[in-house]
Design a protein around this motif. Structure first.
Motif, short mmCIF file in Angstrom:
data_model
loop_
_atom_site.label_atom_id
_atom_site.label_comp_id
_atom_site.label_asym_id
_atom_site.label_seq_id
_atom_site.Cartn_x
_atom_site.Cartn_y
_atom_site.Cartn_z
N VAL A 1 -9.95 5.60 -5.40
CA VAL A 1 -8.73 4.66 -5.92
C VAL A 1 -7.48 5.46 -5.39
CG1 VAL A 1 -8.75 5.31 -8.12
CG2 VAL A 1 -7.74 3.04 -7.58
N VAL A 2 -6.62 4.81 -5.05
CA VAL A 2 -5.20 5.14 -4.64
C VAL A 2 -4.04 4.22 -5.29
CG1 VAL A 2 -3.64 6.02 -2.84
CG2 VAL A 2 -5.80 6.34 -2.57
N GLU B 1 -10.58 -3.94 2.84
CA GLU B 1 -11.79 -4.05 4.08
C GLU B 1 -13.20 -3.89 3.16
OE1 GLU B 1 -11.26 -1.91 7.79
OE2 GLU B 1 -10.07 -0.63 6.62
N ILE C 1 -10.18 -4.58 9.19
CA ILE C 1 -8.92 -4.35 10.09
C ILE C 1 -9.61 -3.68 11.43
CG2 ILE C 1 -7.10 -3.01 10.13
CD1 ILE C 1 -6.72 -2.90 6.95
N ARG D 1 -8.24 -2.18 14.98
CA ARG D 1 -6.90 -1.70 15.74
C ARG D 1 -7.20 -1.88 16.96
NH1 ARG D 1 -3.04 2.62 14.79
NH2 ARG D 1 -1.73 2.20 16.81
N ASP E 1 2.00 3.75 17.00
CA ASP E 1 2.09 3.39 15.62
C ASP E 1 3.19 2.50 15.04
OD1 ASP E 1 -0.37 4.83 15.18
OD2 ASP E 1 0.67 6.76 15.08
N ILE F 1 2.15 2.67 6.11
CA ILE F 1 1.21 2.61 7.10
C ILE F 1 0.00 1.78 6.53
CG2 ILE F 1 0.37 4.77 7.31
CD1 ILE F 1 1.46 3.25 10.45
N GLU F 2 -0.51 2.16 5.47
CA GLU F 2 -1.75 1.67 5.03
C GLU F 2 -1.53 0.24 4.56
OE1 GLU F 2 -1.77 4.95 2.25
OE2 GLU F 2 -3.59 5.74 2.81
N ARG G 1 -1.15 -3.33 7.46
CA ARG G 1 -2.17 -4.39 8.24
C ARG G 1 -3.12 -4.89 7.08
NH1 ARG G 1 -2.95 0.43 10.68
NH2 ARG G 1 -2.02 0.51 12.84
N ARG H 1 2.11 9.00 -5.77
CA ARG H 1 0.79 8.66 -5.12
C ARG H 1 -0.33 9.57 -5.75
NH1 ARG H 1 -1.10 6.82 -0.04
NH2 ARG H 1 -3.09 7.65 0.42
#
Lengths: 252, 479
Positions: free
Chosen positions: B25-26, B89, B107, B109, B114, B135-136, B139, B476
């Motif tokens: 988990v983030v 995802e 996702i 790519r 980038d 960036i995470e 999308r 974070r």
């Protein structure tokens, strides 16, 4: 170079005797020959130890295989969460420097590691990408410094592309496995020190299961512990496609 | 129900697990405070992104499950709080005979750049947080199936996304939207005071409408805006889905791909009714005889055109540099026009990137892109017939990787505006890091002050947000 062999899978056949080969090139050639294996899968715990003793942990899987006589390596990180899914492939190229391709899950794409970047730290550790380079640099020269009943001490002068000016390896006569490797910079100042603290034997082969690389300038160190391993697997266990960009992208 | 079956599938698949599951988990909270507060900008806003995931490798594949959530609080003329949960995802990837299959909420790519990719078209972009996002979160995964066949060096990949989505953009009410906070309410409030033959008749109803809008909850206002955005969207039968094919090859030191796709535009052609446009343009109410015409006209129409696209991408190395390139052609790309209009014309995009890494502790990438309309449109909005942009990212790692200096910058050469996002980050532990940074915007054209100015704005996208300079603090935490 010894370190490169060590990091790939570093195996030595215990059956290989200490022969009358007090010639550095012969020792190195024999070491490379007896340490060579066809394939391996290892689960590795990497601990980064800072100057003040703080420890950071990484877990990764490493798959290696010889394809058409050249080494290929695949690495995938599973811990910590922030780097989980990061993958790296290193492909030995005949007559050329190795090819290294990194997959970063946040970007969802591969990145080719070019030129000097190979000398950079591998995932923040005291190992560099260069240390994963399998090539036996034809421009490297080896000199036997000393010999006793149990070890040879050999100095290697790597090729001009290396960030090291000299590498001193202490190689065991019993299994041709280096037990200590010292890395010196271009000014011949000691830069890094690798020691093998523990080994295990499987199917007549010796595997270093606990190694420590110390960065002598920064006071940091990196421990590598191999927790699980499978050696000389059937060819289908590690398909050649493992070492492709397509595989990295599918497993991101 | 979808979640139930997905979970059950994962549970049953675990019976053949080849390795223990990876669970993580983030959580990334961020708070940003405006450096130059204004009536049309929130004084502060916070975002909290949560990503939870689990995956496990099986004998012939792997399953993966993800949950994404974000919480956004905005404080300006009013305080809004928005909570959103969606599937991350999730799905299965593995071998199907001698081919490979990925199915689920994915996702995928395309493209090598980038910051300035024109080829990354398979997933909608999530641009709600503007430059505060990362960036995470940029999308959004959508239901998709990808089938891949080929050898180690040459592959063909076919993708099908049955339910395409538009880009996640807030058009109204946020600092990063076209219609800034208060603009809509301000315009409707001023309408009751506009001149015109019908002013006597309409003043009172318009004043009532303005008052009603003022009392409307922010969430209700957003719901109206979202509903307007979805107008004209094709029914989700699956036959309106996106299809793509990609052919890639890799060799020593180089990999390249060509791709072709038929896609629904990620942004719609949204048009304001001509008579409504005249009211806003002229700031004058219609005549009594025109009221019936106005009433019969749809205020806003939305259409989601389809387009063919073809593209190519390549990456290689040259000495110490990594090289990346991509190019794309669109048969029917949507471009916004002033006064809430849009049209679709053939267009191209070309990008090139160079990156450099030293010692693993310094990384820098420079990207450039040229986007070109093959048939220029009248009054382009936030774009031009030719747009040249430069982007750069850099990272320096210090103090045994405990301290990171990060920077990103985007320069729009065609409009002469640019933005930068410097950040200092302290990595306390493997699980926790914290950053202090800023979003700095440099405008060549002052940002619009009201709705009329916003809809006719002639500056670039960075200038439009030009009064949103902010400092931010973020954490974070991952486990």
């Amino acid at each position: 170079m010894m370190i490169r062999l060590l990091l790939s899978v570093c195996l030595a056949l215990t059956a290989s005797p200490a022969q009358a080969e007090d010639n550095a090139d012969t020792i190195i050639a024999t070491a490379q020959k007896v340490q060579r294996i066809e394939s391996a899968i290892q689960q590795i715990e990497m601990v980064l130890v800072s100057k003040n003793g703080a420890r950071r942990h990484r877990s990764f899987e490493m798959k290696t295989k010889r394809i058409d006589g050249l080494n290929a390596t695949y690495v995938r990180f599973s811990k910590p969460t922030d780097v989980a899914g990061t993958q790296l492939i290193v492909l030995e190229r005949s007559g050329k420097s190795d090819e290294q391709i990194l997959y970063l899950p946040a970007l969802k794409r591969t990145n080719r590691i070019a030129g000097r970047a190979k000398k950079g730290a591998f995932m923040g550790s005291d190992f560099s990408y260069e240390d994963f380079d399998f090539s036996d640099d034809p421009k490297a020269t080896h000199t036997l410094i000393s010999s006793n009943d149990t070890t040879w001490v050999i100095d290697t002068k790597p090729g001009p592309e290396s960030s090291y000016g000299r590498i001193r390896s202490t190689v065991s006569k019993s299994d041709h496995l280096p037990r200590q490797v010292e890395f010196f910079d271009a000014k011949d100042h000691a830069k890094k020190l690798l020691t093998i603290q523990q080994t295990a034997t499987q199917n007549g082969a010796v595997l270093p299961t606990h190694s420590v690389m110390k960065n002598l300038n920064r006071g940091t160190s990196t421990e590598l512990k191999v927790t699980e391993w499978q050696l000389n697997l059937p060819p289908d266990e590690i398909p050649n496609e493992t070492f492709t960009i397509g595989f990295l992208e599918r497993n991101g | 129900m979808r979640w139930f079956w997905l979970s059950m599938g994962c549970f049953l698949a675990a019976a053949n697990a080849a390795s223990p599951p990876e669970v993580g988990v983030v959580i990334t909270p961020l708070i940003a405070v405006d450096i130059q507060p204004s009536d049309q900008a929130d004084a502060w806003e916070s975002w909290t992104w949560l990503r939870a995931s689990a995956k496990q490798r099986m004998d012939r594949g792997r399953w993966f499950l993800g949950i994404n959530a974000d919480h956004n609080v905005r404080s300006g003329q009013d305080i809004e709080a928005i909570w959103r949960v969606s599937a991350g995802e999730s799905g299965w990837a593995g071998q199907a005979g001698k081919t490979h299959l990925r199915v689920g909420n994915l996702i995928e790519r395309w493209g090598k750049l980038d910051l300035l990719s024109s080829l990354d078209v398979l997933n909608p972009k999530d641009l709600r947080a503007g430059p505060l996002g990362n960036i995470e979160t940029a999308r959004a995964p959508i239901p998709m199936a990808v089938w891949q066949v080929g050898t180690d060096t040459i592959r063909a990949e076919f993708s099908y996304a049955p339910f395409p989505e538009g880009d996640h953009i807030q058009m109204v009410g946020s600092d990063w939207s076209v219609v800034k906070p208060g603009m809509m309410e301000g315009f409707i409030g001023s309408m009751s005071k506009l001149d015109g033959p019908a002013s006597t008749l309409l003043a009172a109803p318009i004043a009532q409408l303005s008052e009603a809008l003022g009392k409307l909850d922010p969430s209700a206002q957003r719901a109206f805006a979202d509903a307007a955005k979805q107008m004209g969207a094709p029914e989700q039968f699956g036959i309106n889905g996106n299809v793509g094919a990609r052919f890639e090859a890799e060799a020593q030191g180089v990999d390249a791909a060509v791709m072709v796709a038929n896609l629904r535009s990620p942004i719609p052609i949204t048009r304001l009714g001509p008579n409504y446009r005249l009211v806003i343009q002229n700031k004058r109410l219609p005549g009594l005889d025109q009221l019936a015409t106005l009433g019969a006209e749809a205020p806003i129409t939305t259409d989601w055109p389809r387009s063919w696209m073809a593209g190519t991408e390549l990456s290689s190395v040259a000495g110490p540099f990594g090289l990346r390139a991509e190019a794309v052609w669109w048969s029917n790309k949507v471009h916004a026009q002033r006064w809430l209009d849009a049209t679709a014309v053939p267009s191209t995009g070309t990008g090139l990137a160079i990156d450099y890494t030293q010692s693993g502790r310094f990384y820098m990438a420079i990207e450039g892109r040229w986007e070109h309309m093959l048939s220029p449109v009248d009054g382009p909005f936030l774009t031009k017939a030719d747009v040249f942009e430069l982007g750069t990212t850099a990272r320096i790692s210090l103090a045994n990787d405990r301290l990171e200096l990060l920077a990103a910058a985007l320069v729009n050469l065609s409009f002469g505006d640019w933005m930068s996002r410097p950040e200092v980050r302290w990595v306390a532990t493997d699980s926790l890091s914290m950053g202090l940074g800023a979003v700095l915007l440099f405008s060549s054209t002052p940002p619009p002050a009201d709705l009329s100015a916003a809809l006719s704005y002639g500056g670039g996208p960075i200038s439009m947000m030009g009064d949103n300079d902010a400092i931010f603090f973020n954490l974070r935490w991952s486990q």
